[in-house]
Structures are given as structure tokens and as C-alpha cells.
Design an enzyme around this catalytic site. Sequence first.
Site, mmCIF file in Angstrom:
data_model
loop_
_atom_site.group_PDB
_atom_site.id
_atom_site.type_symbol
_atom_site.label_atom_id
_atom_site.label_comp_id
_atom_site.label_asym_id
_atom_site.label_seq_id
_atom_site.Cartn_x
_atom_site.Cartn_y
_atom_site.Cartn_z
ATOM 1 N N GLY A 1 -32.665 -124.604 -32.323
ATOM 2 C CA GLY A 1 -31.771 -125.580 -32.039
ATOM 3 C C GLY A 1 -30.559 -125.434 -32.807
ATOM 4 O O GLY A 1 -30.440 -124.869 -33.910
ATOM 5 N N GLY B 1 -36.128 -124.048 -31.589
ATOM 6 C CA GLY B 1 -36.192 -124.370 -30.209
ATOM 7 C C GLY B 1 -36.202 -123.414 -29.235
ATOM 8 O O GLY B 1 -36.568 -123.505 -27.983
ATOM 9 N N GLU C 1 -39.108 -124.454 -40.130
ATOM 10 C CA GLU C 1 -38.542 -125.706 -40.446
ATOM 11 C C GLU C 1 -38.711 -126.274 -41.733
ATOM 12 O O GLU C 1 -38.107 -127.084 -42.380
ATOM 13 C CB GLU C 1 -38.920 -126.798 -39.236
ATOM 14 C CG GLU C 1 -38.261 -126.455 -37.998
ATOM 15 C CD GLU C 1 -39.053 -125.204 -36.955
ATOM 16 O OE1 GLU C 1 -38.621 -125.051 -35.941
ATOM 17 O OE2 GLU C 1 -40.068 -124.600 -37.627
ATOM 18 N N ASP D 1 -41.294 -128.443 -34.927
ATOM 19 C CA ASP D 1 -41.199 -129.635 -33.748
ATOM 20 C C ASP D 1 -41.467 -128.767 -32.417
ATOM 21 O O ASP D 1 -42.175 -128.000 -32.156
ATOM 22 C CB ASP D 1 -40.207 -130.632 -33.856
ATOM 23 C CG ASP D 1 -39.020 -129.831 -33.844
ATOM 24 O OD1 ASP D 1 -38.718 -128.566 -34.283
ATOM 25 O OD2 ASP D 1 -37.926 -130.259 -33.448
#
Length: 397
Positions: A97, A145, A168, A176
Site C-alpha cells: 500500500g 497490500g 510490516e 494486515d
Amino acid sequence: MAARVLRPLPRLRPLNRLQVILQHLKMSKHTDSTAEVLLEKKGCAGVITLNRPKALNAINISMIRQIYPQIKTWEQDPETCLIIIKGTGEKAFCAGGDVRAIRDAGKVGDRLAQDFFKEEYALNNAVGTCKKPYVALIDGITMGGGVGVSVHGHFRVATEKTLFAMPETAIGLFPDVGGGYFLPRLSGRIGYYLALTGSRLKGRDVLKAGIATHFVDSEKLPALEKDLTALKSPSTENIADLLNSYHEKSKTDQDKPFVLDEHMEKINSLFSGNTMEEIVKKLKQDGSAFANQQLETLNKMSPTSLKLTLRQLREGASMSLQEVLRMEYRLSQACMRGTDFYEGVRAGSHGKQEPSKRSRSNSTHFRSVPSELGLLQSQPTRRSISRQVTTQGFSLE
């Protein structure tokens, strides 16, 4: 792999059919080669192309807001039998992302820091619950992402260029996009190892870890896509058969052992602790070169992120995808209120391995996860979640 059996879709009412036709006409504006995402109808397939090669196809909120409604439209279109997602360029499917934009928004209290995660997770749920067969061609870098828009779908096709990671914890976040759902469901403790260390997997190892469903030589992907789009009203089984035929023809690294095979016994043992303190203690007591390497890696990560991640995976192992995404949304907002994410992204953008403003990763700095992060709050039942998804669409609130 067991194929999903699709129930016949109801015949569209005239108004809905008109809306589908109008949507197809509008799609012409998304096929401009300079657009960030290309949405095209090719034969029986809807094709999503992530088109930011200079940014390694990193997903931003504008792309999410185009992809999500298009998936929903194709789900209702009787002439769309499958959905394909891919990336442009030679390097990446999708490297993650747009964390810099999120960092900048979060620092000034801009709503993007809320909206991005909320809408990205809704997209992840749309992929995971898609009524049409969903094929992700994960050729090249696939992280963060990019994992979220691929791993929850029916089929994930890796190549010799695939590079998978969930890095992350190095930037003060956590794995996530539904990582709390798929990572603890991998064999043994592989998911915990990948989540905490950010370790990378390449090529056929992505298949052997259980992340990809098929492996195809990169140069064969254009032919595979052409054959997929040429199928006539295919079932999920027809699509699986075609993917299997390409998979079986690929001999690249076929006899090469899984890169983690020699370490699996240690991974399953050392990463089986219920707390980060236990894992660190096990690694120190083991004293092997592999264990020392993992300690060195963990020492570079955000201590808060490590504790959040371990708890996230332990909780997520018994949750539905929707429950996990709700939990992860709450965690994302807690991270936005902290400091490690901002320092982690800043340090990463400057190529620094050990951010100076972040607390050091030894066991004395590990603190229990506060209840306000939402992990201890009661979760909605699976039945109520199902009803919300059916009647109201996916909601993270």
C-alpha cells in the site's frame, strides 16, 4: 486443490442489465495506458491491471475506489465468468500500500489514515467472498497490500519472479490485509515466522509454503491469460483444470527443495511461544546460527509491532476473515495513534535499518497489549457478520 462450486446466479432484472451495459461503456475511461489501474473486459473475463510500475504497483486509495465497485459489478454480470488481476512492469505484481501517503495523512489527522485502511480491508473482503472465480497472477514482488488483493482469492499463480513478504513489523505496523487470517493457517508455524521476521519467499517456495495455488513460468503468463479469457462459460473446475495444465508443464525449480525445509523443525519449535518473551527466550537458548539470525532480525523490528502481530495471529487463527479484518482495522487505528509507524516509514524511506527513535527490541521492552486496541472486546458472531455482508455490504464499524 478443492474447487469451489458456484451456485447459479439469478437472472438480472432489466434495470440491472442496463446498469451493467452502462458500466461496460464507462470502463473505456479506465483503459487509458496512463491510468493507475486498468479495468477491462476480455472475452469471458474481467481483467484488473495495477498500472503504477514506477511505484512497483503500490495500491493507493484511488485505485481501491475503482477496483472495489468493478468487482461488485462483474459479480452481477452473467457475461463475466471470472476475474483476473495482474500488475504491469517487469518487477512487481504489487509491492504494498501507499504507506508514505498514509504516514503523511496520519501525522496531520487527515481522514485518509482511516479511510485507506477501511476501504482496503473492504476490498480484501470482496476478494475473499467473490462470487466469481478470482485468479491473481502474482508475477514479481508481492507484499503487503499486494497480498491482500491476491491471497484471499480462489487461485494465486506464482512464477520464478515472485517475491513474497509481509514486512510490516519493520515499519511499526503488523501484517494486515487479512494476514491474521491466512498466516496462522499455513503449515506448522511458518506463518508466525514470516509475520514476525518479515522473511521473504521466492518463486516456487511461495507455492510450497501454501501461499500460491499454482506455479507457471513467467513467460507463459500471456498465453495463460489468453486461454483463460477464451474459455466459454467456464466453471470453477474448468478454470482449475486449465491452471493445472500450465502448472504441470512448468519444470522450473521443480526438484529444488523448499528453502525452509531444513529449518522447519526449529521454526515449529522456536516460534511456538505464546508470548514474544517466550520466543526470544527459546531463540537465545537454542544458540544455533539460524536462531541467532532470527534474534538479529527481530532486534531491528518495532517491539510493539512484534507483540501486536503475535497476538493478532493467535486471535485470528479461530476467527472468520470478516472478524479478522475488523480486528485489524482497530489495530491499524491504534498504530496511527502511536509513533513507531511514522518513524518506521521515515527510516525506511531513508534506507536506515535501525530507526533511532524507536525502542529497542529486547524482552525488557515488551509490554502487554492494552485492551483499548480492541483485541479483548467481544466479537460479532459469524451469523451476524454473514447477515451484514449479505444485506448491507461489508462494514468495519
